[in-house]
Scaffold this motif. Structure first.
Motif, short mmCIF file in Angstrom:
data_model
loop_
_atom_site.label_atom_id
_atom_site.label_comp_id
_atom_site.label_asym_id
_atom_site.label_seq_id
_atom_site.Cartn_x
_atom_site.Cartn_y
_atom_site.Cartn_z
N ASP A 1 8.10 14.35 6.07
CA ASP A 1 6.66 14.62 6.02
C ASP A 1 5.89 13.59 6.84
N TYR A 2 6.28 12.33 6.68
CA TYR A 2 5.56 11.23 7.33
C TYR A 2 5.67 11.33 8.85
N ILE A 3 6.92 11.50 9.34
CA ILE A 3 7.14 11.58 10.78
C ILE A 3 6.38 12.77 11.37
N ALA A 4 6.52 13.93 10.72
CA ALA A 4 5.87 15.13 11.25
C ALA A 4 4.35 14.98 11.25
N ALA A 5 3.80 14.37 10.19
CA ALA A 5 2.34 14.22 10.09
C ALA A 5 1.80 13.29 11.16
N VAL A 6 2.48 12.17 11.40
CA VAL A 6 2.01 11.22 12.41
C VAL A 6 2.18 11.80 13.81
N GLN A 7 3.35 12.40 14.06
CA GLN A 7 3.60 12.96 15.38
C GLN A 7 2.66 14.11 15.70
N GLY A 8 2.35 14.92 14.70
CA GLY A 8 1.53 16.10 14.94
C GLY A 8 0.04 15.89 14.76
N SER A 9 -0.36 14.65 14.44
CA SER A 9 -1.76 14.39 14.15
C SER A 9 -2.61 14.36 15.43
N PRO A 10 -3.87 14.79 15.34
CA PRO A 10 -4.81 14.50 16.43
C PRO A 10 -4.98 12.99 16.56
N ASP A 11 -5.64 12.57 17.64
CA ASP A 11 -5.81 11.14 17.86
C ASP A 11 -6.58 10.47 16.72
N ARG A 12 -7.46 11.20 16.06
CA ARG A 12 -8.18 10.66 14.90
C ARG A 12 -7.45 11.12 13.64
N MET A 13 -6.76 10.21 12.97
CA MET A 13 -5.94 10.54 11.81
C MET A 13 -6.55 9.96 10.54
N ASP B 1 0.85 -1.19 0.00
CA ASP B 1 0.00 0.00 0.00
C ASP B 1 0.89 1.24 0.00
N VAL B 2 0.41 2.31 -0.62
CA VAL B 2 1.17 3.57 -0.66
C VAL B 2 0.38 4.65 0.06
N ILE B 3 1.01 5.28 1.04
CA ILE B 3 0.39 6.39 1.77
C ILE B 3 0.68 7.67 0.99
N THR B 4 -0.37 8.34 0.52
CA THR B 4 -0.17 9.57 -0.24
C THR B 4 -0.54 10.82 0.55
N HIS B 5 -1.49 10.70 1.50
CA HIS B 5 -1.90 11.86 2.28
C HIS B 5 -2.21 11.44 3.72
N ILE B 6 -1.87 12.31 4.65
CA ILE B 6 -2.29 12.17 6.05
C ILE B 6 -2.93 13.48 6.46
N ASN B 7 -4.17 13.38 6.94
CA ASN B 7 -4.94 14.58 7.30
C ASN B 7 -4.93 15.62 6.18
N ASN B 8 -5.10 15.11 4.94
CA ASN B 8 -5.19 15.92 3.72
C ASN B 8 -3.89 16.62 3.35
N GLN B 9 -2.78 16.27 3.99
CA GLN B 9 -1.47 16.80 3.62
C GLN B 9 -0.71 15.75 2.83
N ALA B 10 -0.12 16.16 1.70
CA ALA B 10 0.64 15.24 0.87
C ALA B 10 1.86 14.73 1.64
N ILE B 11 2.14 13.44 1.51
CA ILE B 11 3.29 12.81 2.16
C ILE B 11 4.26 12.39 1.07
N ARG B 12 5.41 13.10 1.00
CA ARG B 12 6.37 12.86 -0.07
C ARG B 12 7.67 12.21 0.42
N ASN B 13 7.98 12.37 1.70
CA ASN B 13 9.24 11.85 2.22
C ASN B 13 9.10 11.50 3.69
N GLN B 14 10.20 10.97 4.26
CA GLN B 14 10.16 10.52 5.64
C GLN B 14 9.88 11.67 6.61
#
Length: 579
Positions: free
Chosen positions: A421-433, A406-419
């Protein structure tokens, strides 16, 4: 891609005040030293040298900060770094001094962590002594000194800086209020740490963690725990840990030393401190009675494995299932006894949250694969059992497990292009992602939600819903043990030179927690990020698929050849498998 031995150290030392005196306004001195001229890692460390100071430039009041001239380029060397420290006009007992180092580094068994500079080694002990001579209130040494370099696109432009008027709670709790002495390494001795052209993985995770938590107070232990949670899904063999005292682990809570008379006499680790309220303060004997481990007790075995030194102790505690078995030599009677400790309850409130062994999301994803490039995201290469990634919810309410491919392209409507982006999006996400996924088999896009916090379903929640009758099964199902052995294993940096597969997860209570050593029948448990499985029933295994196939074909008793990366020994084991 190449590997270097790792050390990332954070030293925090509070020194005695000189006596009664009017209290001066505290200042924070920041000195950056980076090996920017190095051919292999210069681009990576130059990025670190620009990124780390942003934590302070964006969040600390300008009058409180003093940015010393950076030691970089042709000036980079051990002597010049120490000289730059000595020149800082520190007010004793009042100011904070921070040295941030980014470059080559290694770990020496006799002298510990050190940075490798063109003019010679920069030993951890030299930095500590030089900072102590300044007599600051707090001394902090952050050394991102290990990377595997790989080319990535250049970083985006830095944001405009508007200095605040007051330090935020996080930086106050880390750099202004503390006292005492603690040393933390971003990787255990012998491990490799990762870096890219957009900076070191640890530094990026540290900066992202600080940015996401500026308005809350946290201890260094809690910060390092969150850094581990963000780095370990992608780099499971890079674990930050407390170096001084060793190992001050929130997971267990017993400080133990190897170089004492009792430790040498009984061949283990003598306990020198037990932290109140931790699992070490409430171990259970075989008859069910609950005891507190005490100073003078010697730990000789954890989960059936001998514990001889700090590295072995740390690896055993970090890699243990929540139910950990201990063999102890009593500090008064010198009698051996077995106990169990429950590590699943966590420790103090400030360290609350998912433990390092259970990441916040739990999907390992890579950006440099064909599918990731084709769909503009990160391809999932592993899903950790029992994590939110193993129980995402579709729009129609069905619960699925994300799959490799599977390919993750967006987290919380933000594009995920690199590591990053991914780390920041998961760490900064509300509990419901929310996650947008390109399916690994159909290439169709779909959206899911994952519960990352207290609202997430429990690990032992009811099985996931199956697709309705007549619908095509897209391969997702409720999480299940990866193999009949109850263990997952894959290729990692740890086994790159030796072959085999590194154990990455062990299901509590499964067959992998009670394998028998062929030479003496001793029962032990596989330890993630420590044990390398070389063969299954005498068939060599080189990747996760070969390991799964070999275990699937095994009979009721399977033979395993295992290399222990701590003891450097290879042994044969057997395990009983379910039908």
């Amino acid at each position: 891609m190449r590997r270097r031995l790792a050390t990332v150290a954070i030293l925090a030392a509070a020194l005695a005040l000189l006596g009664p005196a009017p209290r001066a306004a505290a200042r924070v001195f920041l000195l950056v030293a980076a090996d920017t001229n190095d051919r292999q890692i210069g681009e990576s460390v130059a990025h670190d040298a620009r990124t780390f100071p942003l934590v302070f430039r964006l969040h600390m009041p300008e009058p409180m900060m003093t940015y010393a001239p950076a030691v970089v380029g042709a000036n980079f060397g051990a002597g010049r770094i120490l000289a730059a420290l000595r020149r800082l006009p520190v007010t004793p007992g009042v100011d904070t001094v921070i040295l941030y180092y980014s470059g080559h580094g290694a770990y020496d068994q006799a002298r510990g962590h050190y940075g490798q500079t063109p003019t010679g080694p920069l030993f951890h002990s030299q930095v500590e002594a030089t900072m102590a001579a300044l007599r600051p209130k707090l001394a902090v040494y952050i050394s991102d000194a290990c990377s595997v370099f790989q080319k990535l696109p250049p970083m985006a432009a830095a944001p405009a800086i508007v200095p605040p008027t007051e330090p935020p709670p996080l930086l106050r709790s880390l750099f202004l209020d503390p006292s005492g002495f603690v040393s933390i390494s971003a990787s255990m001795p012998g491990q490799a740490a990762m870096g890219r052209s957009d900076g070191g993985v640890f530094t990026n995770a540290l900066v992202a963690t600080c940015g996401a938590n500026m308005q809350r107070r946290m201890s260094w232990a809690a910060v390092i725990q969150k850094v581990n949670q963000s780095t370990q899904p992608d780099y499971p063999n890079q674990t930050a840990y407390a170096v001084r005292p060793l190992p001050h682990s929130p997971r267990f809570g017993a400080v133990a030393q190897e170089d004492t008379a009792r430790a040498r006499a009984f061949g283990g680790m003598e306990i020198t401190q037990v932290l109140p309220g931790t699992p070490a303060a409430r171990v259970r004997a075989a008859d069910g009675q609950v005891f507190t481990l005490t100073v003078g007790d010697v730990i000789t075995h954890i989960n059936g494995r001998e514990v001889r030194n700090q590295a072995g102790y740390i690896a055993a505690v970090q890699g243990s299932p929540d139910r950990m078995a201990l063999r102890i030599i009593d500090g008064s009677a010198n009698a051996a006894a077995d106990f169990t400790a429950d590590l699943g309850g966590g420790e103090a409130a400030e360290d609350a949250g998912p433990s390092p062994s259970r990441p916040r999301f739990g999907a390992v994803a890579q950006e440099d694969t064909a599918r990731a490039r084709a769909f503009g995201g990160l391809e999932i290469t592993r899903v950790v059992d029992g994590t939110p990634a193993a129980r995402v919810r579709a729009v129609d309410g069905q619960v699925f497990t994300l799959q490799v491919g599977d390919v993750i392209t967006h987290i919380n409507n933000q594009a995920i292009r690199n590591q990053a982006d991914y780390i920041a999006a998961v760490q900064g996400s509300p509990d419901r992602m929310t996650i947008r996924i390109v399916d690994g088999s159909t290439n169709a896009a779909a959206e899911y939600t994952a519960g990352l916090g207290a609202s997430a379903p429990p690990v032992d929640a009811a099985p996931a819903l199956a697709p309705p009758d007549g619908d095509a099964d897209d391969g997702r199902a409720a999480a299940a043990p990866r193999t009949r052995l109850g263990a997952s294993a894959m290729q990692t940096e740890l086994n790159r030179d030796r072959g085999g597969v590194t154990v990455t997860e062990v299901a509590p209570g499964g067959p992998a927690t009670k394998i028998r050593r062929g030479t003496n029948g001793e029962t032990v448990a596989l330890v993630p990020s420590r044990d390398i499985i070389l063969s299954v029933d005498e068939t060599p295994v080189g990747d996760a698929a070969e390991f799964r196939d070999a275990v699937a074909k095994a009979g009721p008793v399977v033979r395993l050849r295992i290399y222990d990366t701590v003891t450097k020994e290879t042994d044969d084991y057997v395990a009983d498998l379910p039908d």
